[in-house]
Design a protein around this motif. Structure first.
Motif, PDB file in Angstrom:
ATOM      1  N   PRO B  31      88.012  61.245  71.867  1.00 57.92           N
ATOM      2  CA  PRO B  31      87.577  61.722  70.546  1.00 57.92           C
ATOM      3  C   PRO B  31      88.424  61.070  69.452  1.00 57.92           C
ATOM      4  O   PRO B  31      89.652  61.047  69.551  1.00 57.92           O
ATOM      5  N   ILE B  32      87.774  60.507  68.409  1.00 56.95           N
ATOM      6  CA  ILE B  32      88.521  59.694  67.445  1.00 56.95           C
ATOM      7  C   ILE B  32      89.427  60.518  66.555  1.00 56.95           C
ATOM      8  O   ILE B  32      90.292  59.954  65.888  1.00 56.95           O
ATOM      9  N   GLU B  33      89.250  61.848  66.522  1.00 56.84           N
ATOM     10  CA  GLU B  33      90.145  62.651  65.678  1.00 56.84           C
ATOM     11  C   GLU B  33      91.598  62.403  66.057  1.00 56.84           C
ATOM     12  O   GLU B  33      92.500  62.563  65.253  1.00 56.84           O
ATOM     13  N   PHE B  39      92.533  64.349  59.967  1.00 58.92           N
ATOM     14  CA  PHE B  39      91.155  63.886  60.110  1.00 58.92           C
ATOM     15  C   PHE B  39      90.188  64.661  59.220  1.00 58.92           C
ATOM     16  O   PHE B  39      89.281  64.082  58.627  1.00 58.92           O
ATOM     17  N   ASP B  40      90.401  65.986  59.105  1.00 55.37           N
ATOM     18  CA  ASP B  40      89.429  66.831  58.404  1.00 55.37           C
ATOM     19  C   ASP B  40      89.302  66.458  56.925  1.00 55.37           C
ATOM     20  O   ASP B  40      88.257  66.650  56.322  1.00 55.37           O
ATOM     21  N   LYS B  41      90.393  65.904  56.353  1.00 55.60           N
ATOM     22  CA  LYS B  41      90.369  65.662  54.918  1.00 55.60           C
ATOM     23  C   LYS B  41      89.774  64.298  54.570  1.00 55.60           C
ATOM     24  O   LYS B  41      89.558  63.998  53.401  1.00 55.60           O
ATOM     25  N   VAL B  47      88.028  56.891  57.286  1.00 58.35           N
ATOM     26  CA  VAL B  47      88.120  56.878  58.750  1.00 58.35           C
ATOM     27  C   VAL B  47      87.870  55.470  59.261  1.00 58.35           C
ATOM     28  O   VAL B  47      88.621  54.933  60.084  1.00 58.35           O
ATOM     29  N   ASP B  48      86.824  54.851  58.689  1.00 55.58           N
ATOM     30  CA  ASP B  48      86.454  53.506  59.093  1.00 55.58           C
ATOM     31  C   ASP B  48      87.595  52.526  58.840  1.00 55.58           C
ATOM     32  O   ASP B  48      87.943  51.705  59.693  1.00 55.58           O
ATOM     33  N   ALA B  49      88.190  52.676  57.634  1.00 52.67           N
ATOM     34  CA  ALA B  49      89.264  51.768  57.252  1.00 52.67           C
ATOM     35  C   ALA B  49      90.451  51.896  58.219  1.00 52.67           C
ATOM     36  O   ALA B  49      91.014  50.893  58.667  1.00 52.67           O
ATOM     37  N   LYS B  50      90.780  53.143  58.555  1.00 49.66           N
ATOM     38  CA  LYS B  50      91.932  53.368  59.416  1.00 49.66           C
ATOM     39  C   LYS B  50      91.665  52.813  60.822  1.00 49.66           C
ATOM     40  O   LYS B  50      92.529  52.187  61.444  1.00 49.66           O
ATOM     41  N   LEU B  51      90.434  53.043  61.296  1.00 46.28           N
ATOM     42  CA  LEU B  51      90.093  52.546  62.633  1.00 46.28           C
ATOM     43  C   LEU B  51      90.178  51.029  62.667  1.00 46.28           C
ATOM     44  O   LEU B  51      90.650  50.441  63.637  1.00 46.28           O
ATOM     45  N   LEU B  54      93.796  50.021  62.737  1.00 43.29           N
ATOM     46  CA  LEU B  54      94.388  50.197  64.061  1.00 43.29           C
ATOM     47  C   LEU B  54      93.829  49.200  65.064  1.00 43.29           C
ATOM     48  O   LEU B  54      94.275  49.142  66.202  1.00 43.29           O
ATOM     49  N   GLY B  55      92.795  48.470  64.659  1.00 41.94           N
ATOM     50  CA  GLY B  55      92.216  47.484  65.561  1.00 41.94           C
ATOM     51  C   GLY B  55      91.240  48.074  66.541  1.00 41.94           C
ATOM     52  O   GLY B  55      90.889  47.448  67.533  1.00 41.94           O
ATOM     53  N   LEU B  56      90.782  49.288  66.267  1.00 43.73           N
ATOM     54  CA  LEU B  56      89.899  49.947  67.236  1.00 43.73           C
ATOM     55  C   LEU B  56      88.455  49.470  67.121  1.00 43.73           C
ATOM     56  O   LEU B  56      87.620  49.818  67.935  1.00 43.73           O
TER      57      LEU B  56
END
Lengths: 474, 313
Positions: B31-33, B39-41, B47-51, B54-56
């Motif tokens: 789960p990506i959380e 995550f909730d905020k 979220v996309d930017a962080k992923l 992180l190279g995910l």
């Protein structure tokens, strides 16, 4: 020296010759000619040995396992029929007090919930009656006390205690709380020198015994059909009435949990869940394990491939696979079953494979193959019957194993949620309460049921494996 | 011999590689959380930017390649939720020593008690020790560990009048965790030693020694025990290595700040990078332990390297 030897040799020859002679002459005296008997002829080829009967027989010799079998059978049967029994609570229903609506949480387990029995005509204070059905909260204050008035009432103190005083008031003897609901006025310098007279601004509410107000509350419950409201608003009993701790004639056998659910029902519901998981995992273990094991052992081309796969999976600790799968998938019964089945077949497959390699090239199988029997038939009819006992053993051991894994997964927070009661989450919920000794029953009851089940399966499985081993047959 | 060792080493490395790849790919499904501490905020864009950061979002082989590159530099990544942006290696280096101390202690206890128990059981077949040991083994094997651990903690701390949680300075609080940790291995040591010793007892060389008049005591110690102990040595390296992982149950029950409790913690907080690192460490430990065990056996028992063929262990 040589002469001695010659002598011995001669003597041996003589005795042999003598025996031979005797045999020739006395043969008829020793032997009798048998008549032809067709029935005896039939008998010759018959052996009394039956595999399953011998297995059963030697299993019966193991008294401990036999007792365990009976215990387990009773337990499993009871688990299945428990919801059909009369007067059971639903496991997930939160039991509330009908009057106050407060959850009946952490009620101690009790076989009887009758707190006291009062005679007909007793006035029950604090009761409200609206109808003839259900249960009504009353205080455990005995009647005969008039409604509180503004006038000071005088009573005699018979015993003085820090929390409770025993008094006599208008012919009624009972207990009042010291300096709480009734403030006692005019206490002498030595209050323990009883008896003496005191007065209170209100009419004292007299309890028939000292009670722990803070814990069980001063609410007791009476059934509506025995209560009647008089014209002046007081409630009296119409017959001998039992006052109960809980608003029901059904006691909570194992008490209630911290949100007021019946622990008895929860435990059996949880046992059903855990046993179900155990059975399904055992079934999958057998199914996958046998199929892969037979292919592994019988089909030479697959040997290398399956061996490599086996080595990879076997090298990861089982608990890690369990944790990983449960973490990735959402917690549910099917997740647990899937995660456990993923690792448990390994042992079964390896065993089946080893056995099959041993028996695959025995003469009868070679003969079968030469006669053109299909491989599937050889596997099913020639090989599998040899493995039945061990498959049964591993299935019996899979059940306690699966239950144990379920407890583990729940413990680390990846198991079923509390709306699907299982022995695992009941124990986990109980574990959180171990710091308060009076609530430990919430851990002990599920733990006992779980231990009985797992120990029985373990002992029975092992005893059965011993019994099924032909080496142990008479 | 050398050929066997080289072969075994190679196959272990290969297995290790396969396992890391499999675990890595599986953990991408988490789960990506678990990659965020808040995550909730966040909205979808953040979220996309962080992923991406992180190279995910890269293809899996690219992620895997950078993971291996970092691994060789001793970098397991950063914790996301458990202890924000702390290198996981630092966290583990802080936690592991205590687990290792406790593990080694319980290993010592389990050998010191389990082996005499197993030997006594084999010697007095269906006598008192055999029955006592059997009941003990059945109990320990059948009842889930969580249950008797909790009961030991509950009544043990009451009886010893100590707090339920562990504290490093009070040596009394070390006793119960270490003892409970060793119970399982005592049972399994005793069970296997008994089985191996009974197997040895039925062999011809024992019968011969008995016929020659070797005393029963000497026979047990010099002939049977020595031979029966050899297969057990195989598991000792793995047991020593496993002390690193600590006991998941015990550490979280007693609140011991070790590695086992850490796994439960990070799962509870859904800290994906930590879960990944710990799972990989645990599975590598298993493989390395087995490898060392096999090598040790090959040194001790020369028959193995000649007889052993490829196949399931």
């Amino acid at each position: 020296m040589k002469g001695l030897f010659e002598n011995k040799k001669r003597r041996t020859e003589d005795s042999l010759n003598a025996a031979l002679k005797q045999k020739q002459y006395d043969e008829d005296a020793y032997f009798e000619r048998a008549e032809y008997d067709p029935f005896a002829g039939e008998k010759a080829g018959y052996s009394d040995y039956s595999y399953w009967r011998s297995t059963f027989k030697s299993f019966l010799h193991n008294k401990v396992a036999l007792i365990m079998l009976v215990v387990l059978a009773v337990l499993v049967l009871f688990t299945v029929i428990q919801p059909l029994l009369p007067g059971q609570y639903d496991a997930l229903t939160i039991n509330n007090d009908p009057v106050t609506g407060i959850q009946l949480q952490n009620q101690a387990p009790s076989s009887t919930t009758v707190y006291m029995t009062v005679p007909a005509g007793t006035e029950l204070l604090g009761a409200r009656v609206k109808g003839d059905e259900g249960w009504y909260a009353v205080s455990n204050i005995i009647g005969a006390v008039k409604k509180p008035t503004k006038k000071p009432s005088t009573f005699t103190v018979l015993e003085y205690g820090e929390d409770w005083c025993k008094i006599e008031y208008e012919g009624v003897t009972g207990y009042i709380m010291n300096n709480f609901q009734t403030s006692i006025q005019k206490i002498p310098e030595d209050p323990y020198a009883v008896p003496y007279e005191c007065y209170s601004n209100k009419a004292p509410k007299i309890f028939n015994a000292p009670v722990n107000i803070s814990n069980s509350g001063n609410s007791l419950y009476a059934e509506a059909q025995y209560l009647r409201e008089t014209e002046d608003g007081t409630v009296v009993t119409t017959a001998e009435t039992e006052l109960r701790n809980i608003p029901s004639s059904q006691p909570f056998l194992f008490g209630t949990n911290n949100i007021g659910q019946d622990l008895w029902a929860l435990v059996w519901q949880g046992t059903r869940t855990s046993l179900w998981i155990g059975f399904v995992v055992a079934l999958f273990e057998a199914l996958i394990g046998i199929i892969i094991g037979v292919l592994w052992g019988y089909v030479r081309a697959l040997d290398r491939l399956i061996t490599e796969i086996y080595n990879v999976i076997d090298n990861i600790p089982t608990t890690i696979i369990l944790i990983l799968i449960s973490y990735i998938m959402r917690p549910s019964i099917s997740t647990l079953i899937f995660a456990m089945s993923l690792t448990r077949w390994l042992g079964m497959a390896r065993f089946v494979r080893n056995q099959i390699i041993i028996i695959r090239d025995r003469d009868y199988n070679l003969a079968s193959r030469c006669l053109g029997t299909e491989p599937s038939r050889i596997m099913l009819r020639n090989l599998l019957p040899y493995l039945v006992s061990v498959i049964m053993l591993r299935m019996a051991l899979a059940i306690p194993g699966a239950i144990g894994s379920e407890v583990f997964i729940t413990y680390i927070g990846l198991g079923l949620d509390v709306n699907t009661p299982s022995l695992g989450n009941l124990i986990n919920e109980g574990r959180k309460l171990v710091t308060s000794p009076s609530l430990r029953y919430q851990l002990i009851f599920p733990a006992i049921v779980l231990s009985v089940i797992t120990i029985s399966f373990y002992v029975i499985g092992n005893a059965f494996a011993d019994a099924a081993d032909p080496k142990n047959h008479l | 011999m050398l050929k066997y060792i080289a072969k075994r080493l190679l196959s272990s490395l290969l297995t290790l590689f396969i396992i890391i790849v499999v675990v890595f790919v599986l953990l991408r499904q988490m789960p990506i959380e678990g990659y965020f501490d808040n995550f909730d905020k966040l909205d979808a864009k953040q979220v996309d930017a962080k992923l991406t950061q992180l190279g995910l979002k890269d293809p899996i082989y690219k992620q895997l390649w950078s993971f291996f590159k970092n691994l060789f530099n001793g970098d397991l990544g950063l914790s996301s939720r458990y202890s924000k942006d702390t290198p996981i290696t630092t966290l583990i280096a802080n936690k592991a020593p205590l687990s290792i101390y406790m593990g080694l202690m319980s290993l010592a206890i389990s050998l010191a008690l389990g082996i005499p128990l197993g030997a006594a059981m084999a010697r007095s077949k269906s006598g008192f020790w055999d029955k006592f040991g059997t009941v003990f083994i059945v109990f320990i094997n059948a009842v889930p560990a969580a249950v008797y651990y909790i009961f030991i903690q509950m009544y043990g701390t009451d009886a010893m009048r100590i707090p339920m949680t562990f504290s490093r300075d009070n040596w009394l609080t070390w006793i119960l965790p270490v003892v409970s940790m060793s119970l399982g291995s005592i049972a399994s040591n005793a069970m296997w030693l008994r089985r191996y010793m009974l197997d040895e007892m039925n062999k011809d060389y024992v019968r011969l020694a008995r016929a020659k008049g070797v005393s029963s005591r000497k026979l047990m110690m010099k002939h049977i025990f020595r031979n029966a102990f050899v297969p057990m040595i195989q598991y000792i390296p793995a047991s020593i290595l496993y002390t690193v992982s600590g006991s998941i149950y015990i550490e979280s029950l007693y609140g011991i700040p070790g590695m086992g409790g850490l796994l439960v913690d990070v799962i509870g907080r859904q800290d994906n990078p930590m879960v990944q690192a710990l799972v990989m460490i645990y599975s590598s430990i298993g493989i390395i332990g087995l490898l060392l065990g096999d090598l040790l056996m090959a040194v001790l028992d020369p028959r193995i390297s000649f007889v052993k063929k490829d196949g399931a262990r």
